[in-house]
Design a protein around this motif. Structure first.
Motif, PDB file in Angstrom:
ATOM      1  N   THR A   5       0.816  -1.201   0.000  1.00 45.89           N
ATOM      2  CA  THR A   5       0.000   0.000   0.000  1.00 45.89           C
ATOM      3  C   THR A   5       0.850   1.251   0.000  1.00 45.89           C
ATOM      4  OG1 THR A   5      -1.673  -1.212   1.239  1.00 45.89           O
ATOM      5  CG2 THR A   5      -1.864   1.166   1.206  1.00 45.89           C
ATOM      6  N   ALA A   6       1.970   1.205   0.707  1.00 50.01           N
ATOM      7  CA  ALA A   6       2.807   2.395   0.822  1.00 50.01           C
ATOM      8  C   ALA A   6       3.372   2.824  -0.510  1.00 50.01           C
ATOM      9  CB  ALA A   6       3.943   2.121   1.813  1.00 50.01           C
ATOM     10  N   HIS A   7       3.623   1.880  -1.411  1.00 48.88           N
ATOM     11  CA  HIS A   7       4.233   2.197  -2.700  1.00 48.88           C
ATOM     12  C   HIS A   7       3.244   2.044  -3.842  1.00 48.88           C
ATOM     13  CE1 HIS A   7       8.165   2.402  -0.777  1.00 48.88           C
ATOM     14  NE2 HIS A   7       7.890   1.259  -0.181  1.00 48.88           N
ATOM     15  N   SER A   8       1.974   2.191  -3.578  1.00 45.45           N
ATOM     16  CA  SER A   8       0.953   1.961  -4.599  1.00 45.45           C
ATOM     17  C   SER A   8       0.690   3.171  -5.464  1.00 45.45           C
ATOM     18  CB  SER A   8      -0.348   1.521  -3.934  1.00 45.45           C
ATOM     19  OG  SER A   8      -0.822   2.545  -3.070  1.00 45.45           O
ATOM     20  N   LEU A  16      -5.785  -2.790  -5.562  1.00 49.73           N
ATOM     21  CA  LEU A  16      -4.638  -3.607  -5.163  1.00 49.73           C
ATOM     22  C   LEU A  16      -5.075  -5.017  -4.774  1.00 49.73           C
ATOM     23  CD1 LEU A  16      -2.646  -0.998  -3.033  1.00 49.73           C
ATOM     24  CD2 LEU A  16      -2.277  -1.658  -5.419  1.00 49.73           C
ATOM     25  N   ALA A  17      -6.199  -5.111  -4.085  1.00 52.17           N
ATOM     26  CA  ALA A  17      -6.711  -6.436  -3.720  1.00 52.17           C
ATOM     27  C   ALA A  17      -7.093  -7.233  -4.964  1.00 52.17           C
ATOM     28  CB  ALA A  17      -7.917  -6.284  -2.781  1.00 52.17           C
ATOM     29  N   ARG A  21      -5.449 -10.867  -6.278  1.00 52.64           N
ATOM     30  CA  ARG A  21      -6.252 -12.064  -6.559  1.00 52.64           C
ATOM     31  C   ARG A  21      -6.071 -12.562  -7.989  1.00 52.64           C
ATOM     32  NH1 ARG A  21     -10.308  -9.272  -3.543  1.00 52.64           N
ATOM     33  NH2 ARG A  21     -11.259  -8.604  -5.508  1.00 52.64           N
ATOM     34  N   THR A  22      -5.841 -11.654  -8.916  1.00 53.70           N
ATOM     35  CA  THR A  22      -5.775 -12.038 -10.335  1.00 53.70           C
ATOM     36  C   THR A  22      -4.344 -12.147 -10.868  1.00 53.70           C
ATOM     37  OG1 THR A  22      -5.949  -9.706 -11.008  1.00 53.70           O
ATOM     38  CG2 THR A  22      -8.002 -10.956 -10.806  1.00 53.70           C
ATOM     39  N   ALA A  23      -3.350 -11.942 -10.023  1.00 47.69           N
ATOM     40  CA  ALA A  23      -1.961 -11.926 -10.505  1.00 47.69           C
ATOM     41  C   ALA A  23      -1.564 -13.245 -11.147  1.00 47.69           C
ATOM     42  CB  ALA A  23      -1.015 -11.576  -9.347  1.00 47.69           C
ATOM     43  N   ARG A  72     -10.117  -2.791 -13.034  1.00 48.40           N
ATOM     44  CA  ARG A  72      -9.206  -2.125 -12.107  1.00 48.40           C
ATOM     45  C   ARG A  72      -9.350  -0.605 -12.177  1.00 48.40           C
ATOM     46  NH1 ARG A  72      -3.908  -2.982 -13.428  1.00 48.40           N
ATOM     47  NH2 ARG A  72      -4.366  -3.985 -15.422  1.00 48.40           N
ATOM     48  N   TRP A  73      -9.619  -0.105 -13.375  1.00 46.92           N
ATOM     49  CA  TRP A  73      -9.841   1.331 -13.547  1.00 46.92           C
ATOM     50  C   TRP A  73     -11.081   1.791 -12.778  1.00 46.92           C
ATOM     51  CZ3 TRP A  73     -11.514   3.690 -18.908  1.00 46.92           C
ATOM     52  CH2 TRP A  73     -11.635   5.079 -18.781  1.00 46.92           C
ATOM     53  N   VAL A  74     -12.151   1.022 -12.888  1.00 41.93           N
ATOM     54  CA  VAL A  74     -13.388   1.368 -12.184  1.00 41.93           C
ATOM     55  C   VAL A  74     -13.194   1.273 -10.669  1.00 41.93           C
ATOM     56  CG1 VAL A  74     -15.781   0.695 -11.790  1.00 41.93           C
ATOM     57  CG2 VAL A  74     -14.856   0.703 -14.120  1.00 41.93           C
ATOM     58  N   LEU A  75     -12.501   0.236 -10.216  1.00 48.02           N
ATOM     59  CA  LEU A  75     -12.286   0.057  -8.781  1.00 48.02           C
ATOM     60  C   LEU A  75     -11.366   1.115  -8.185  1.00 48.02           C
ATOM     61  CD1 LEU A  75     -11.827  -3.830  -8.529  1.00 48.02           C
ATOM     62  CD2 LEU A  75     -13.818  -2.488  -7.828  1.00 48.02           C
ATOM     63  N   SER A  76     -10.503   1.694  -9.022  1.00 47.62           N
ATOM     64  CA  SER A  76      -9.513   2.642  -8.498  1.00 47.62           C
ATOM     65  C   SER A  76     -10.160   3.885  -7.896  1.00 47.62           C
ATOM     66  CB  SER A  76      -8.535   3.043  -9.599  1.00 47.62           C
ATOM     67  OG  SER A  76      -9.181   3.842 -10.579  1.00 47.62           O
ATOM     68  N   GLY A  77     -11.230   4.374  -8.523  1.00 46.98           N
ATOM     69  CA  GLY A  77     -11.895   5.563  -8.016  1.00 46.98           C
ATOM     70  C   GLY A  77     -11.150   6.849  -8.300  1.00 46.98           C
TER      71      GLY A  77
END
Length: 241
Positions: A5-8, A16-17, A21-23, A72-77
Motif C-alpha cells: 500500500t505504501a508504494h501503490s 490492489l486487492a 487475486r488475479t496476478a 481495475r480502472w473502475v475500482l480505483s476511483g
C-alpha cells in the motif's frame, strides 16, 4: 500500512486487492498470449487449425486483459492516479509489441514474492532476466519485419533474427547476420545501447545478491561464535501504523 500500500502511488486498496487475486491467472494467460503470438509470427504458411487456434488464443486473452484493465480502472476511483501508475498497460493494449513486457508487471504483483526478503531478491533476478529476453526478442522481431522485404537482407526469418539479437546484445557480433535497411539499423543501434544498460543492471543485481549472501554468512558465523541462534534473514524493522 503494508509495503504494497505504501508504494501503490495512490491506487485504491480495492484495486490492489483485485490485482493480488488475479496476478497468478493473468500471469499464466500472459504466457499463453506470448507463446501464441510467437507461433503466429513464425508461421507464415497457409492457414491451419493450429494457426487458427493461436489466433483464437490471442483474441481471447486480449479480451481478458482489456476487461481486467477496465475493472481495475473502475475500482480505483481515481482515474488520474490509476493511469499515472498503469499507463504502460494502457499503451500495451493498443501496441501489440509492447504487450509481452506486461508479463514483468504480473510477476511483480505475485504475492508469493513478497513473503520474505529472499523471495524479493529472487523476484528481482527473475525480472531482470525476463526483461532482457523480452527486450532482445522484441528488437529482433522488429528488425526481422523491417528486413525481410529487402532483397539484400540476410535476416529473412524469425529464427535468424533472434540469433542475431542475442549475439548482438552479448557483444559477440559474429557478423553472419546484419541489418541492411535504415529502419533495421536504427533498431539495432537501440538494441546495442539498451544492451549496455541491461548488462550493467544484471551485473549490479548479481553483485548485490552475492554481497547479501556474504553478509548473511558472516552474521551466521558471528552468531555461532557467540553461542547465539543464527538467523538467515536480517531482522525486520518494526512497522509503524
Amino acid at each position: 500500512m503494508t509495503p504494497r500500500t505504501a508504494h501503490s502511488g495512490g491506487i485504491s486498496p480495492r484495486t490492489l486487492a483485485w490485482e493480488d487475486r488475479t496476478a497468478w491467472p493473468l500471469f499464466v494467460l500472459s504466457l499463453a498470449f506470448f507463446a501464441a503470438w510467437v507461433w503466429v509470427l513464425a508461421d507464415l504458411g497457409p492457414a491451419t487449425p493450429w494457426r487458427t487456434a493461436m489466433w483464437t488464443t490471442i483474441a481471447a486473452t486480449w479480451i481478458v486483459f482489456a476487461a481486467d484493465f477496465v475493472v481495475r480502472w473502475v475500482l480505483s476511483g481515481d482515474t488520474r492516479a490509476f493511469f499515472r501508475t498503469r499507463w504502460f498497460e494502457a499503451v500495451s493494449l493498443a501496441v501489440v509489441y509492447l504487450r509481452p513486457f506486461v508479463i514483468i508487471a504480473y510477476v511483480w504483483r505475485l504475492p508469493w514474492f513478497r513473503v520474505t526478503p529472499a523471495r524479493q531478491r529472487a523476484r528481482l533476478v527473475i525480472l531482470v532476466t525476463m526483461f532482457t529476453f523480452l527486450f532482445v526478442f522484441t528488437a529482433s522481431t522488429l528488425v526481422w519485419l523491417a528486413e525481410r522485404g529487402d532483397p539484400r537482407a540476410s535476416i529473412v526469418d524469425l529464427g535468424d533474427a533472434i540469433w542475431w539479437g542475442f549475439s548482438t546484445i552479448a557483444t559477440v557480433g559474429y557478423g553472419d547476420f546484419v541489418p541492411v535497411t535504415l529502419a533495421g539499423r536504427t533498431i539495432a543501434v537501440g538494441l546495442m545501447m539498451g544492451g549496455l544498460v541491461v548488462l550493467g543492471v544484471t551485473s549490479a543485481t548479481v553483485i548485490s545478491a552475492l554481497n547479501d549472501q556474504i553478509q548473511r554468512t558472516a552474521r551466521v558465523r558471528e552468531s555461532e561464535r557467540a553461542g547465539m541462534p543464527a538467523s538467515h534473514e536480517s531482522p525486520r524493522p518494526p512497522m509503524s501504523g
